[in-house]
Design a protein around this motif. Structure first.
Motif, mmCIF file in Angstrom:
data_model
loop_
_atom_site.group_PDB
_atom_site.id
_atom_site.type_symbol
_atom_site.label_atom_id
_atom_site.label_comp_id
_atom_site.label_asym_id
_atom_site.label_seq_id
_atom_site.Cartn_x
_atom_site.Cartn_y
_atom_site.Cartn_z
ATOM 1 N N UNK A 119 -1.739 8.281 -6.210
ATOM 2 C CA UNK A 119 -2.103 6.893 -6.285
ATOM 3 C C UNK A 119 -1.969 6.474 -4.771
ATOM 4 N N UNK A 120 -2.469 5.739 -4.282
ATOM 5 C CA UNK A 120 -3.163 5.742 -2.741
ATOM 6 C C UNK A 120 -1.835 4.845 -2.026
ATOM 7 N N UNK A 121 -2.451 4.580 -0.805
ATOM 8 C CA UNK A 121 -1.650 3.957 0.209
ATOM 9 C C UNK A 121 -1.999 2.771 1.125
ATOM 10 N N UNK A 122 -1.752 1.833 1.689
ATOM 11 C CA UNK A 122 -2.642 1.238 2.778
ATOM 12 C C UNK A 122 -2.843 1.746 4.101
ATOM 13 N N UNK A 123 -4.208 1.939 5.220
ATOM 14 C CA UNK A 123 -5.381 1.673 4.454
ATOM 15 C C UNK A 123 -6.135 2.134 3.752
ATOM 16 N N UNK A 124 -5.601 3.016 3.499
ATOM 17 C CA UNK A 124 -6.289 4.218 2.192
ATOM 18 C C UNK A 124 -6.622 3.200 1.117
ATOM 19 N N UNK A 125 -8.196 4.008 0.003
ATOM 20 C CA UNK A 125 -8.642 3.364 -1.109
ATOM 21 C C UNK A 125 -8.583 5.034 -1.955
ATOM 22 N N UNK A 191 2.807 12.190 -18.513
ATOM 23 C CA UNK A 191 2.052 12.291 -17.403
ATOM 24 C C UNK A 191 3.110 12.727 -15.978
ATOM 25 N N UNK A 192 2.313 13.245 -14.525
ATOM 26 C CA UNK A 192 2.557 12.978 -13.430
ATOM 27 C C UNK A 192 2.427 12.228 -13.094
ATOM 28 N N UNK A 193 3.415 11.706 -11.588
ATOM 29 C CA UNK A 193 2.559 10.890 -10.227
ATOM 30 C C UNK A 193 2.316 11.522 -8.881
ATOM 31 N N UNK A 194 1.497 10.739 -8.302
ATOM 32 C CA UNK A 194 1.109 11.878 -7.231
ATOM 33 C C UNK A 194 1.460 10.511 -6.524
ATOM 34 N N UNK A 195 1.764 10.132 -5.341
ATOM 35 C CA UNK A 195 1.773 8.532 -4.425
ATOM 36 C C UNK A 195 2.419 9.461 -2.883
ATOM 37 N N UNK A 196 1.052 8.726 -2.423
ATOM 38 C CA UNK A 196 1.653 8.876 -0.205
ATOM 39 C C UNK A 196 1.482 7.688 -0.423
ATOM 40 N N UNK A 197 2.072 7.270 0.997
ATOM 41 C CA UNK A 197 2.452 5.213 1.910
ATOM 42 C C UNK A 197 3.257 4.529 -0.013
ATOM 43 N N UNK A 198 2.319 3.666 0.112
ATOM 44 C CA UNK A 198 3.013 3.157 -0.738
ATOM 45 C C UNK A 198 2.597 3.324 -2.386
ATOM 46 N N UNK A 199 1.752 4.510 -1.793
ATOM 47 C CA UNK A 199 1.884 5.306 -3.832
ATOM 48 C C UNK A 199 3.061 5.486 -3.701
ATOM 49 N N UNK A 254 4.980 -5.213 10.434
ATOM 50 C CA UNK A 254 5.734 -6.481 10.594
ATOM 51 C C UNK A 254 5.098 -8.291 10.258
ATOM 52 N N UNK A 255 3.595 -7.698 11.253
ATOM 53 C CA UNK A 255 2.290 -9.288 10.214
ATOM 54 C C UNK A 255 2.567 -9.394 9.378
ATOM 55 N N UNK A 256 1.720 -7.789 8.556
ATOM 56 C CA UNK A 256 1.640 -8.074 7.501
ATOM 57 C C UNK A 256 2.604 -8.239 6.333
ATOM 58 N N UNK A 257 3.753 -7.854 6.577
ATOM 59 C CA UNK A 257 5.212 -8.167 6.101
ATOM 60 C C UNK A 257 5.117 -9.684 5.567
ATOM 61 N N UNK A 258 5.283 -10.453 7.083
ATOM 62 C CA UNK A 258 5.522 -12.114 7.950
ATOM 63 C C UNK A 258 4.711 -12.636 7.522
ATOM 64 N N UNK A 259 3.734 -12.798 8.051
ATOM 65 C CA UNK A 259 2.543 -12.955 7.896
ATOM 66 C C UNK A 259 1.198 -13.109 7.392
ATOM 67 N N UNK A 311 -4.719 -6.889 -0.446
ATOM 68 C CA UNK A 311 -4.538 -6.185 -0.141
ATOM 69 C C UNK A 311 -2.274 -5.603 0.515
ATOM 70 N N UNK A 312 -2.251 -6.500 0.847
ATOM 71 C CA UNK A 312 -0.995 -6.284 1.525
ATOM 72 C C UNK A 312 -0.186 -6.742 1.284
ATOM 73 N N UNK A 313 -0.072 -7.665 0.557
ATOM 74 C CA UNK A 313 1.599 -7.901 -0.265
ATOM 75 C C UNK A 313 2.213 -6.648 -0.970
ATOM 76 N N UNK A 314 1.774 -5.644 -0.381
ATOM 77 C CA UNK A 314 3.036 -4.742 -0.899
ATOM 78 C C UNK A 314 3.953 -4.650 0.091
ATOM 79 N N UNK A 315 3.934 -4.865 1.418
ATOM 80 C CA UNK A 315 4.397 -4.568 3.077
ATOM 81 C C UNK A 315 6.015 -5.824 2.623
ATOM 82 N N UNK A 316 5.562 -6.911 1.521
ATOM 83 C CA UNK A 316 6.481 -7.593 1.747
ATOM 84 C C UNK A 316 7.997 -6.354 1.248
ATOM 85 N N UNK A 317 7.553 -5.905 0.351
ATOM 86 C CA UNK A 317 8.233 -4.679 -0.810
ATOM 87 C C UNK A 317 9.385 -3.534 -0.075
#
Length: 395
Positions: A119-125, A191-199, A254-259, A311-317
């Protein structure tokens, strides 16, 4: 195609997918690049310190845009992506929301292969995991590969559908969709889950809330700092850098989470603006500077798929996670952790131990936010060592 044999236990057949951006879209992109103007040189943009303390430099961006215009070949990138089995599959949640999830896969023909979702994060793909998948393709055949590797584009990213436009989409919703995809592929038994950042957040949700996820491996901070615990010298140095990061490099979050709406409009109107925004992160968050081609690949995928605004909606979480304890993300399953010292939010091993059933860990002396991209051999070795220790899981 090799590694494309869907496991016999799959309850649905994902649709094979090929990346193919229309010629008309490529032509429009070239027009937009030709018309885009760089901001005039300023004192700030003429600074070229490696930390990018004042942002991306005029010289780097000018060269990157020139290369994008005159030398970069998107069709070669498509060929690389399409050299792996690609799929899309649809799932619908209880609220009637449809998610069409894109993923790259290496399916094994071994009946006891370990299913692993990366599982990737931001700005990963999803592409950040392809170097590790290249190693697996060189090392194993479909009949000897010990793993089923699933690399989804999480909701809102790349070739997956965007989050709902009529109701809020959270990381809990995304984790549900990922779990549904894994079950539909025949991995409901485990299954096994691996992630970094948002992942990392997604992997923790999977491990804490879904029975099918039997083990979790992370590499990023995912909880509040606990009381002072013993730290090694390398961990303390990493935390010192994190303190500086929080003061000088956190405004983007903060920008991506709030605006999110505003920054989404800004970055969607101009490919040069998008390149400067995410290129800065690839440069300043990596221990080993990535090649320009890697950064242009990421920027191109973001641009052609219209990813950035959706794609930046997860920043609120994730901002909530940084400022509030979320005990429901405690992982009772076997938990593994790889410490990379130049991760932007590293977590000392003693801290990670307070967040789950930590059974495996390793401290590295090199590596940053994009560890799978920077050091795919090391990343893969950690994953294989962890999987080998915890699988088959103990009921």
């Amino acid at each position: 195609m090799q590694y494309a044999q869907i496991p016999p236990g799959a309850s649905s057949q994902p649709t094979p997918f090929q990346v193919s951006i229309p010629d008309s879209q490529l032509a429009r992109f070239q027009q937009q690049l030709a018309l885009a103007e760089l901001a005039p040189a300023t004192y700030e943009s003429l600074q070229e310190d490696e930390s990018l303390s004042l942002g991306i430099s005029h010289a780097w961006l000018s060269n990157a845009v020139h290369t994008w215009k005159t030398q970069y070949d998107w069709r070669q990138t498509e060929t690389r992506i399409n050299s792996f089995p690609n799929y899309q599959t649809a799932v619908t949640d209880e609220a009637g929301r449809d998610y069409n999830i894109h993923f790259v896969a290496l399916f094994s023909e071994k009946p006891d292969a370990i299913p692993i979702v990366l599982l990737h994060g931001w700005p990963g793909i999803f592409m950040e995991f392809l170097p590790a998948l290249d190693i697996l393709r060189r090392r194993y055949t479909p009949s000897t590969l010990p793993y089923h590797i699933i690399v989804p584009s999480i909701v809102g990213y790349c070739f997956s559908s965007g989050p709902s436009t009529t109701s809020n989409t959270t990381l809990l919703d995304v984790a549900w969709a990922i779990n549904e995809v894994m079950i539909s592929l025949g991995f409901g038994a485990g299954y096994l889950a691996q992630g970094g950042d948002i992942g990392s957040y997604l992997a923790r949700i999977l491990g804490s809330k879904y029975e099918a996820c039997k083990a979790v491996h992370c590499k990023s901070k995912t909880s509040n700092d606990p009381p002072s615990l013993s730290l090694s010298e390398i961990e303390q140095a990493a935390l010192d850098r994190t303190g500086l990061f929080s003061m000088t490099n956190f405004a983007y979050a903060l920008e991506q989470a709030t605006r999110p709406a505003t920054i989404g409009f800004v970055l969607s109107t101009n490919p040069v603006a998008l390149l400067s925004w995410i290129g800065e992160k690839y440069l300043s968050w990596s221990d080993q500077t990535p090649s320009l081609s890697v950064i242009l690949d990421a920027a191109s995928v973001y641009w052609f798929t219209k990813t950035i605004a959706r794609c930046i909606y997860p920043y609120r979480d994730t901002l909530q996670v940084l400022y509030h304890d979320l005990p429901e993300y405690f992982v009772p399953k076997p938990l593994g952790f790889s410490f990379f010292p130049y991760e932007i939010l590293p977590a000392p091993i003693s801290w990670v131990r307070t967040t789950g059933n930590l059974v495996w860990s390793r401290i590295h002396t090199e590596g940053g936010h994009f560890a799978a991209l920077e050091r795919p051999d090391v990343f893969l070795q950690d994953l294989e060592d962890f999987a080998g220790q915890v699988w088959p899981w103990s009921e």
